[in-house]
Structures are given as structure tokens and as C-alpha cells.
Design an enzyme around this catalytic site. Structure first.
Site, PDB file in Angstrom:
ATOM      1  N   SER A 211      32.359  45.787  28.229  1.00 51.46           N
ATOM      2  CA  SER A 211      33.221  45.472  27.088  1.00 51.46           C
ATOM      3  C   SER A 211      32.625  45.814  25.728  1.00 51.46           C
ATOM      4  CB  SER A 211      33.592  43.996  27.121  1.00 51.46           C
ATOM      5  OG  SER A 211      32.450  43.201  26.889  1.00 51.46           O
TER       6      SER A 211
ATOM      7  N   LYS B 146      42.457  37.683  29.284  1.00 53.32           N
ATOM      8  CA  LYS B 146      42.623  39.013  28.707  1.00 53.32           C
ATOM      9  C   LYS B 146      44.046  39.487  28.994  1.00 53.32           C
ATOM     10  CE  LYS B 146      37.758  39.540  28.297  1.00 53.32           C
ATOM     11  NZ  LYS B 146      37.389  38.141  28.526  1.00 53.32           N
TER      12      LYS B 146
ATOM     13  N   HIS C  83      37.987  43.257  31.986  1.00 53.45           N
ATOM     14  CA  HIS C  83      38.583  44.151  30.988  1.00 53.45           C
ATOM     15  C   HIS C  83      39.337  45.319  31.610  1.00 53.45           C
ATOM     16  CE1 HIS C  83      36.672  42.284  27.439  1.00 53.45           C
ATOM     17  NE2 HIS C  83      35.721  41.976  28.297  1.00 53.45           N
TER      18      HIS C  83
END
Lengths: 80, 404
Positions: B186, B245, B214
Site C-alpha cells: 500500500s 477498504k 488493497h
């Protein structure tokens, strides 16, 4: 077992580029307080030492290895 | 008496020196209002958000909100209990069912945060005498999982298949081994060469855990993550993920086909010794996950945004973390803390929020402005974002003022 003196001398060579303050390196020189190495630098040093002697030096052993002498003892023992 | 806080004095001094130079504190932003997945009000100013992990823009989805409201009314505000005792409601089971359907796995376990999912899985899977082999740039939750457990920890050079192979080769053949990888890293937004890495891990008889925090939502045919796109779904033993997320709420999970997987509910301390998620949270997660199964248009738009921002920033003259846009994160690499904070503040004053990242969170001591895109960023917003970057870069003298 690798010769402890040779191991110690080579470790000192590997640490020298990280010795930003240019202090005198000795058996009792500590990584955190004397050399002020951050944890990432210490982990990179471990990787270099593992490759040098073809050994496994697990990160969880690090808290017991506070100074250069202790690290040399551990490496000499592992590098059979 | 020794003041236990004195060890933090250097950090306090560094932070004070930075604030004394007249900049705002990058680590104490408050959003007074949130208008949409891509806009908020910060210090009274309308601001475009380019620093959330709301990749798929699910936080204001009408179906997601309705599911949460219904669960809040039917099941109350919280469970006040552990998953293994009184903290598993119908909503938690439905959330795990949604995960099993999304990933096509036999098992799914929901933790209270993504951090706890890694903490729990890593510390519980690898015990005394086993080895954890992790990427040097692994997320803090993976490192912390290592230190919570009793396994021996071996670290390999970031994304290096060769180094992973070498370090696995030094371990005893008969020892238990867990290789921990991430689909997307990330900080720089780079992806792992999972096909090659998983092949190497399997060659050495290791089990493989991939964190897709992610990557979930927009990699692979079903949006499962980088491991799906890499074609190694049948060789990955455990996939860890988060609801904070693409899913758009909070919580963590692990999915697997391992026949003994369910025993983790009894032995995994970060699962057992904490309260379960509120029913409204798992209900929103379940609704969101089911919608993400059919989000091809959103995925396509997110990738379009990522490619456009990457190219636009590079054309402006910024140095980026990856040569090509590899994920929904585009990281701008800046020379030092002073420039980074000035740039961050100039962007904010022009109505654009990005994340600032600094050592030790970043690899190799880098100072970064991390942009994370959302499928809900419109084409107009991406255009506006690029204009703001150009204006801010010139205002602080980082970009030459005569440049395009």
C-alpha cells in the site's frame, strides 16, 4: 564451527558503513544505544549476515543480541 | 520517578519543529462533514478526497445503508460479546456466507478489524518451531502477528522471488512454513509477482497466506484480488482481507478451503478475546460484498481513473512510486519531509486531501504523498485533481512555474 575472531572481524566490516557517528566499534558496542540503528537498518544487516554465512538468523532472536559480541557469538554458533 | 514518556521526546521535538515552521499537522485532520465517497468538508472547506481506501465507493450506497439501518433496528447497536460466546448473530453468519460466495471458498471467518485478522491468522497458524517467511515491506499488522506468536521469523527482500527462494531453501525441509504475501503493497501501490512467489513457496512445501486488503474489489475476474488475477487461487491456502477498504465499513476476515479451518474460532486469540462487530456493520459489509460481485463497470472506471492520474502526474513532472499504474494507489515520491508537508498543505488549501506517509511506515526512508482513487471519482474530478497538483506544485516552487 567458524572461527569466532573471523566472524567478529567480518561483522565489524559489515557494520562499518552503518556507523554514521564514526564511533569505535568493540565487542560491547550496542546496536540501539551506541550505533543508534533503527529497526529497519538492523533487519537489513541481518539479511546481509544471513547471506554472508548462509545461515538463518530469525528476527525473533534479535532482542537477545544487543551488542556486536553477542551477535558474533550467535553467528559463530549458527555457521557450522 | 522516571517519566515513561521521555522515550518519545525526540519525536515530540521533531513534530513541534515542523509545526513551528507554520504548517498544519498532517496527522490531525478532522472531516466535519462527509458529502460523498469522494468529498468532505475539512476546516470549513469543500475538499476532494484522494486519500481514502474507499476504492469502490460503497460507503453511501443506498442498499448498503438500508441493510445497516435494518440490522441496527432489528439487532440493536452492538453485541457486547465475543464471537465464540454471545457475539455471533444471524448478521455475522450472513456476512460470512457473503464472503464464502464472493471468494468461492468453503470457510470464512470475520474478525473485528483487518489488523486483528492478520494478527490472529499469522500468530495462530505458525507456532513454536514453525517459520514465518514475510516480505520486508509487510504491513505492520503482519509484523505484529509475528511478534504475538512464537514462530521463527525470516524476512525476504521486497517482491524478490529469488530472495524468497534462497531464504526458504535454508530452512529445515520438515519444518512448518507460512509464507505471508500481500497482493498490493500500500505504500507505493506496487503489486507482488504472486504467480512466481506462490510457485516458489509451494516448491519448498510452505503454506501461503495472501493479504488482499488493497486488492479486493477490482483485481481478477470476480474482483477477489491480485491472487485471482495471477491465476494462483488454487494454490493460496489463506486469503486475508478487510472491510475497511473496498467494502466500505470496518472489519477483517480470512477465507480458506482448509478442512480444519473452523478450529481457528477456538484457538485464535485476536478472534476470541474481543467483542464482535456490531450487527449493523456486518450487515453493511454483507450487502456491499454481494454488490461487489457485480461491479464490473465500477472496476473499469476505477482503473481508468488510476491510469489517467498516473499519466497526468508524470506529465506534470512528479516522480512516482511505480513506472506504470499497478493499483488504485499512486504514490508521489518527494525529496524530504519539508517539501512533502508543504506540498500536502498546498493541496489541502486548494481543496484536495491526500495521505502523507513518512518513515518508518514507508520503505527505504521515503517521503510520500499517497493518492488513492475511488470508482466514484468522476472524470471532471480527476481533471480538477490534476489542476490542483499543478497549481500546488508551482506555488511551493517544486514544479517549475513555466511548465505546461
Amino acid at each position: 564451527m567458524s572461527d569466532r575472531t573471523q566472524v567478529y572481524d567480518r561483522i565489524v566490516e559489515l557494520i562499518q558503513p552503518l556507523n554514521k557517528k564514526g564511533i569505535a566499534l568493540a565487542e560491547t558496542t550496542t546496536f540501539a544505544n551506541d550505533l543508534e540503528l533503527d529497526s529497519l537498518t538492523v533487519m537489513d544487516l541481518v539479511a546481509a549476515i544471513e547471506d554472508e554465512w548462509d545461515i538463518v538468523l530469525p528476527l525473533n532472536m534479535l532482542p537477545e543480541l544487543e551488542n556486536i559480541g553477542q551477535l558474533a557469538d550467535a553467528v559463530a554458533k549458527l555457521a557450522k | 520517578m522516571t517519566d515513561l514518556f521521555s522515550k518519545f521526546d525526540p519525536l515530540i521535538a521533531e513534530r513541534q519543529a515542523l509545526l513551528d515552521s507554520g504548517v498544519r499537522d498532517p496527522f490531525s485532520i478532522v472531516m466535519e462533514k462527509v458529502l460523498s465517497p469522494t468529498e468532505a468538508v475539512i476546516s470549513g472547506k469543500h475538499t476532494i478526497l484522494l486519500g481514502t481506501y474507499n476504492y469502490m465507493g460503497m460507503t453511501f450506497d443506498a442498499d448498503v445503508i438500508a441493510a445497516g439501518q435494518k440490522a441496527l433496528e432489528q439487532f440493536g447497536s452492538g453485541t457486547t460479546g465475543s464471537r465464540v460466546l454471545n457475539g455471533t448473530y444471524q448478521t455475522h453468519r450472513e456476512c460470512e456466507d457473503a464472503l464464502k460466495d464472493f471468494y468461492g471458498t468453503r470457510h470464512a471467518i470475520v474478525f473485528s478489524t483487518g489488523y486483528q485478522a492478520n494478527l490472529g491468522m499469522v500468530s495462530t497458524l505458525a507456532g513454536k518451531g514453525d517459520y514465518i517467511i514475510l516480505d520486508a515491506d509487510s504491513h505492520a499488522s503482519i509484523y505484529d502477528g509475528c511478534y504475538l506468536g512464537n514462530a521463527d521469523i525470516v524476512r525476504f527482500k521486497h517482491n524478490s522471488v529469488e530472495d524468497l527462494d534462497k531464504r526458504l531453501g535454508r530452512l529445515p525441509a520438515e519444518a512448518g512454513k507460512l509464507v505471508v504475501l500481500e497482493g498490493v503493497y500500500s505504500m507505493l501501490g506496487d503489486i507482488a509477482p504472486l504467480k512466481e512467489m506462490v510457485t516458489v513457496a509451494k516448491k519448498h512445501g510452505a503454506m501461503v497466506l495472501v493479504d488482499e486488503a488493497h486488492g479486493m474489489g477490482f483485481f481478477g475476474e470476480h474482483g477477489r484480488g491480485v491472487f485471482e488475477e495471477a491465476g494462483v487461487a488454487d494454490q493460496v491456502d489463506f486469503v486475508v482481507g478487510t472491510f475497511s477498504k473496498s467494502v466500505g465499513t470496518v472489519g477483517g476476515f480470512c477465507v480458506s478451503n482448509h478442512p480444519k479451518f473452523e478450529v481457528l474460532r477456538l484457538v485464535c486469540r485476536p478472534y476470541v478475546f474481543t467483542a464482535s462487530l456490531p450487527p449493523s456493520v456486518v450487515a453493511t459489509a454483507a450487502a456491499s460484498i454481494r454488490k461487489l460481485m457485480h461491479a464490473a463497470d465500477k472496476r473499469a472506471h476505477l482503473w481508468k481513473n488510476s491510469r489517467r492520474l498516473h499519466k497526468g502526474l508524470r506529465d506534470l513532472g512528479f516522480s512516482l512510486g511505480t513506472e506504470e499504474p499497478q493499483s488504485a494507489i499512486i504514490a508521489i515520491v518527494l525529496p524530504d519531509q519539508a517539501v512533502t508537508v508543504r506540498m500536502w498543505q498546498a493541496l489541502l488549501e486548494l481543496g484536495l486531501y491526500v495521505n502523507m506517509a513518512r518513515p518508518p511506515a514507508t520503505p527505504a526512508g521515503m517521503y510520500l504523498l499517497r493518492c488513492s482513487l475511488c470508482a466514484e471519482h468522476s472524470d471532471e474530478q480527476v481533471g480538477e485533481i490534476l489542476q490542483i497538483f499543478e497549481q500546488a506544485g508551482k506555488a511551493i516552487g517544486y514544479l517549475p512555474s513555466q511548465a505546461a
